[in-house]
Design a protein around this motif. Structure first.
Motif, mmCIF file in Angstrom:
data_model
loop_
_atom_site.group_PDB
_atom_site.id
_atom_site.type_symbol
_atom_site.label_atom_id
_atom_site.label_comp_id
_atom_site.label_asym_id
_atom_site.label_seq_id
_atom_site.Cartn_x
_atom_site.Cartn_y
_atom_site.Cartn_z
ATOM 1 N N ILE A 135 -6.888 -4.922 -4.075
ATOM 2 C CA ILE A 135 -7.142 -3.936 -5.133
ATOM 3 C C ILE A 135 -6.556 -4.424 -6.457
ATOM 4 O O ILE A 135 -7.205 -4.339 -7.511
ATOM 5 N N SER A 136 -5.337 -4.955 -6.390
ATOM 6 C CA SER A 136 -4.644 -5.367 -7.608
ATOM 7 C C SER A 136 -5.316 -6.556 -8.288
ATOM 8 O O SER A 136 -5.394 -6.631 -9.511
ATOM 9 N N ILE A 137 -5.831 -7.501 -7.481
ATOM 10 C CA ILE A 137 -6.429 -8.720 -8.036
ATOM 11 C C ILE A 137 -7.896 -8.514 -8.387
ATOM 12 O O ILE A 137 -8.353 -8.882 -9.461
ATOM 13 N N LYS A 138 -8.662 -7.907 -7.465
ATOM 14 C CA LYS A 138 -10.123 -7.783 -7.634
ATOM 15 C C LYS A 138 -10.502 -6.602 -8.538
ATOM 16 O O LYS A 138 -11.557 -6.606 -9.162
ATOM 17 N N LYS A 139 -9.642 -5.587 -8.571
ATOM 18 C CA LYS A 139 -9.868 -4.380 -9.384
ATOM 19 C C LYS A 139 -11.246 -3.738 -9.127
ATOM 20 O O LYS A 139 -12.042 -3.530 -10.050
ATOM 21 N N PRO A 140 -11.551 -3.423 -7.874
ATOM 22 C CA PRO A 140 -12.836 -2.774 -7.565
ATOM 23 C C PRO A 140 -12.898 -1.371 -8.159
ATOM 24 O O PRO A 140 -11.861 -0.766 -8.449
ATOM 25 N N ASN A 141 -14.110 -0.852 -8.336
ATOM 26 C CA ASN A 141 -14.266 0.494 -8.905
ATOM 27 C C ASN A 141 -14.030 1.593 -7.864
ATOM 28 O O ASN A 141 -13.402 2.601 -8.161
ATOM 29 N N ASN A 142 -14.577 1.392 -6.666
ATOM 30 C CA ASN A 142 -14.481 2.421 -5.633
ATOM 31 C C ASN A 142 -14.034 1.813 -4.310
ATOM 32 O O ASN A 142 -14.726 0.959 -3.748
ATOM 33 N N VAL A 143 -12.880 2.266 -3.846
ATOM 34 C CA VAL A 143 -12.341 1.824 -2.560
ATOM 35 C C VAL A 143 -12.290 3.038 -1.640
ATOM 36 O O VAL A 143 -11.754 4.085 -2.024
ATOM 37 N N VAL A 144 -12.855 2.916 -0.439
ATOM 38 C CA VAL A 144 -12.755 3.990 0.555
ATOM 39 C C VAL A 144 -11.916 3.477 1.710
ATOM 40 O O VAL A 144 -12.221 2.434 2.299
ATOM 41 N N ILE A 145 -10.840 4.201 2.032
ATOM 42 C CA ILE A 145 -9.957 3.842 3.140
ATOM 43 C C ILE A 145 -10.010 4.970 4.166
ATOM 44 O O ILE A 145 -9.662 6.112 3.857
ATOM 45 N N ILE A 146 -10.488 4.661 5.362
ATOM 46 C CA ILE A 146 -10.540 5.659 6.436
ATOM 47 C C ILE A 146 -9.351 5.428 7.361
ATOM 48 O O ILE A 146 -9.136 4.322 7.861
ATOM 49 N N VAL A 147 -8.577 6.488 7.569
ATOM 50 C CA VAL A 147 -7.400 6.433 8.442
ATOM 51 C C VAL A 147 -7.572 7.482 9.540
ATOM 52 O O VAL A 147 -8.313 8.447 9.365
ATOM 53 N N PRO A 148 -6.901 7.308 10.682
ATOM 54 C CA PRO A 148 -7.168 8.216 11.803
ATOM 55 C C PRO A 148 -6.551 9.607 11.704
ATOM 56 O O PRO A 148 -6.992 10.514 12.395
ATOM 57 N N THR A 149 -5.519 9.793 10.860
ATOM 58 C CA THR A 149 -4.833 11.090 10.837
ATOM 59 C C THR A 149 -4.495 11.511 9.412
ATOM 60 O O THR A 149 -4.442 10.684 8.497
#
Length: 700
Positions: free
Chosen positions: A120-134
């Protein structure tokens, strides 16, 4: 320990390409240096470099070549200072930066989160989705990312939030599905613990994770899936185009103590656990396996452990007694420096205990079900396997490895101690077999998965579409499928639609659910909960009684609610379980009933969404309920509201506006302006503020 002999052995193993064995010997050598306060020699530093453990290099005593490697592998992870990655972390980051999609299996102590943060810090994407189990991992991930990236990204964890220009979305799979209509394009989809997409590992929720992977994967430029202890991944449509990498790169050494070999009965096992609890130093996680075993271990700990001298824990015990129940065994357990962790506790209460487990003067032990491996990323110097069960089932090798992987931590405990009190499962390689479950056939178009579906499955999809379309119309069917408007599985949706069509007169009073008189709710609550038989863990009459009493959640304290619930034989543990069923299962049913009745009855004036929303938030103001996920318990929010610090009943207040308001007022002002705050209330507020503060803009 003969340091030179150990170095010689490490070097020989590295030359023989037996890297794992070499790292194990090396880590034990580093533990020896730490316990004896010995500086690393240039030789030790060189072996660290050769083993790929670059962060462990001691720069003051290293040769220039090894210091250069330590510097060369430093990356921006969004923190105030660059961090050095180990060799395998760096390989993964390089592949992601080059645009690859990866499915990774790596040990618990690997440090997978650093790779995400660096990307995230290097590539600087616009939209990141992180799916976590809880939900607990949602907050833990948010706490990690918020101070690093909230100055440039809107960090979203709730479905009510509106996307900004640049976003990091952190959701459990069910929320991710609900949020899909608000998403257009994703730069990278991260799925943590993606093994849970297999029914073999999570029977109840695997289909929801597969659904989120299908829907979100279709709009993602890149994917990064993470899991531990997977040796093989079968060919499947959900990880198509991804490179699978199985890494066995350990950063700590696990020393196993097979105490079960000398244990013949329960009494001997109790004696062994007593010895561990009273004679070992460091923090200890006790895997109990079942709720009943949590009670057994808790009773033992209460009997054999001395009362704590920690003022912090004494105040926590008083706080739990006052805000939940003075008769709850946890009150006494805290006084023995011990907490509990399971999937049913209030989110903020679980988070507070994990926070106290990290404190030097906090909890020394935590007794847990498998929630400790699924819900948080904590670890300890000692892990005890008390029972080789996971609920009713036998503990499998995959879960066993995942639990013992909680022992040891990079830079904290080179050696983790695992005490095994019951025979562990046989060691096996775990193949992850991902298939399209029948529960999802109602959510997909058979043309998209023609090659992966059997004739029987295609027949089920077509039959479902025809049967439901006949009731609600083909245009509504297509619309609902595209927008993910329906939350329950296909069989339940069809049952609701059929019932509404066949008995319209029977459902005409549905709007009574919007009444403030809870007596008017009974008839329709009974009707609705019957659509999911066996889902409520209690008789219908007691569950309905619980919902009616819970409706006073904002005006009454938990002890007051428990006092009313006593006549229905509902104690504090059952309270947690039923509140969870109310906010998730019941609210999902209500929303689907509301969606379907609108198109079947064609009466836009009939709308029970106000009631469904109240149920989804446990009858608390929505912001108060959301703030619990951020670590602020409802009882403290009530004090802030009553002292007119923040008006939580304002309908327009969003979670991001509330966070801005907290930061604007500041912790010190809140302490001054709020009446009746206790010592532990203030401690919790401090923890809450830690999770919402940003780094200064010039610090990055």
């Amino acid at each position: 320990m003969d340091i030179f002999a150990s170095c010689s052995k490490i070097n020989d193993l590295l030359n023989l390409k037996r890297d794992n064995e070499a790292r194990n010997v090396l880590i034990k050598l580093l533990a020896h240096h730490e316990s004896n306060n010995i500086n690393y020699t240039p030789l030790v530093n060189h072996l660290i470099r050769s083993a790929g453990l670059y962060p462990y290099i001691q720069q003051d005593t290293a040769d220039w070549q090894d210091r250069f490697v330590h510097e060369a592998f430093k990356v921006d992870t969004g923190a105030t200072e660059p961090l050095t990655l180990h060799r395998e972390q760096s390989i993964l980051l390089k592949a992601l930066l080059e645009g690859e999609s990866l499915a990774i299996s790596a040990p618990t102590s690997f440090g997978k989160s650093f790779v995400i943060d660096s990307f995230i810090s290097i590539k600087k994407p616009n939209n990141v989705v992180i799916i976590v189990p809880t939900i607990a991992l949602t907050d833990e991930t948010r706490r990690r990312l918020y101070p690093k990236f909230s100055d440039t990204y809107k960090i979203i964890t709730t479905t009510e939030a509106v996307p900004g220009k640049k976003n990091i979305f952190i959701f459990p799979q069910e929320r991710a599905i609900t949020y899909i209509p608000k998403l257009k394009e994703i730069d990278i989809l991260v799925v943590d613990e993606f093994y849970k997409a297999s029914e073999a590992f999570d029977k109840e929720r695997s289909s929801a994770l597969i659904k989120s992977i299908i829907k979100l994967g279709a709009m993602s430029k890149q994917r990064y899936f993470l899991a531990p202890n997977i040796s093989k991944l079968n060919e499947n449509p959900f990880t198509k185009g991804m490179r699978f990498i199985s890494l066995d790169f350990n950063t700590v050494f696990l020393e196993k103590h097979s105490l079960y070999e000398k244990i013949e009965n329960e009494e001997q096992k109790n004696t062994a656990l007593t010895k561990i609890l009273t004679e070992t130093s460091g923090k200890t996680l006790i895997y109990a396996g079942t709720y009943a075993d949590i009670d057994r271990v808790s009773n033992l700990a209460t009997r054999v452990l001395d009362n704590t001298e920690s003022f912090l824990l004494q105040q926590f015990s008083k706080w739990v007694s006052k805000n939940y129940s003075s008769t709850w065994p946890l009150v006494n357990l805290i006084n023995k420096s011990t907490g509990i962790h399971n999937g049913q506790l209030h989110r903020s209460l679980s988070q507070i205990q994990i926070k106290l487990f990290e404190e030097p003067s906090g909890l020394k032990n935590i007794i847990s079900t498998s929630s400790i491996i699924e819900g948080v990323n904590t670890s300890a110097e000692n892990v005890v396997i008390w029972r080789n069960k996971n609920g009713r089932s036998k503990l499998n090798d995959f879960t066993y490895k995942n639990i013992i992987g909680r022992s040891g931590r990079m830079f904290k405990h080179f050696i983790g101690h695992v005490y095994i009190l019951e025979k562990p499962p046989e060691s096996t390689d775990t193949s992850l077999n991902l298939i399209l479950p029948d529960a999802l056939l109602s959510d997909i178009n058979e043309q998209d998965y023609k090659g992966e579906l059997s004739k029987e499955q295609i027949g089920k999809i077509i039959a479902y579409r025809e049967e439901l379309s006949e009731i609600i119309g083909i245009s509504n069917f297509d619309k609902f499928q595209k927008e993910n408007s329906l939350q329950c599985d296909g069989a339940v949706v069809k049952a609701i639609a059929t019932e509404l069509q066949e008995n319209p007169e029977y459902w005409r009073g549905l709007s009574y659910l919007n009444s403030n008189d809870t007596q008017h709710w009974e008839t329709y609550l009974y009707k609705i909960i019957k659509f999911q038989r066996g889902a409520w863990d209690i008789e219908y009459s007691r569950f309905v009684a619980f919902v009616k009493i819970l409706s006073n959640n904002w005006s009454k304290s938990v002890p007051e609610l428990l006092s009313e619930l006593k006549k229905h034989e509902i104690d504090v543990n059952t309270f947690f379980k039923l509140e969870k069923n109310t906010t998730f299962k019941l609210s999902s049913l209500l929303k689907d009933v509301n969606t379907l009745q609108k198109v079947i009855f064609r009466k836009t004036s009939l709308d029970i969404s106000p009631f469904a929303t109240k149920v989804a938030h446990a009858f608390l103001p929505s912001i108060v309920y959301q703030l619990e996920e951020y670590g602020l318990p409802r009882m403290i929010s009530k004090k802030l509201h009553k002292s007119n610090v923040i008006n939580f009943e304002t309908q327009e207040l969003t979670i991001h506006q509330a966070i801005d308001k907290f930061n604007s007022i500041g912790l010190n002002n809140i302490k001054r302006q709020t009446e009746n705050l206790t010592f532990f209330d203030i401690y919790i507020l401090g923890y809450f503020f830690e999770g919402i503060k940003k780094n200064k803009p010039n610090s990055r």
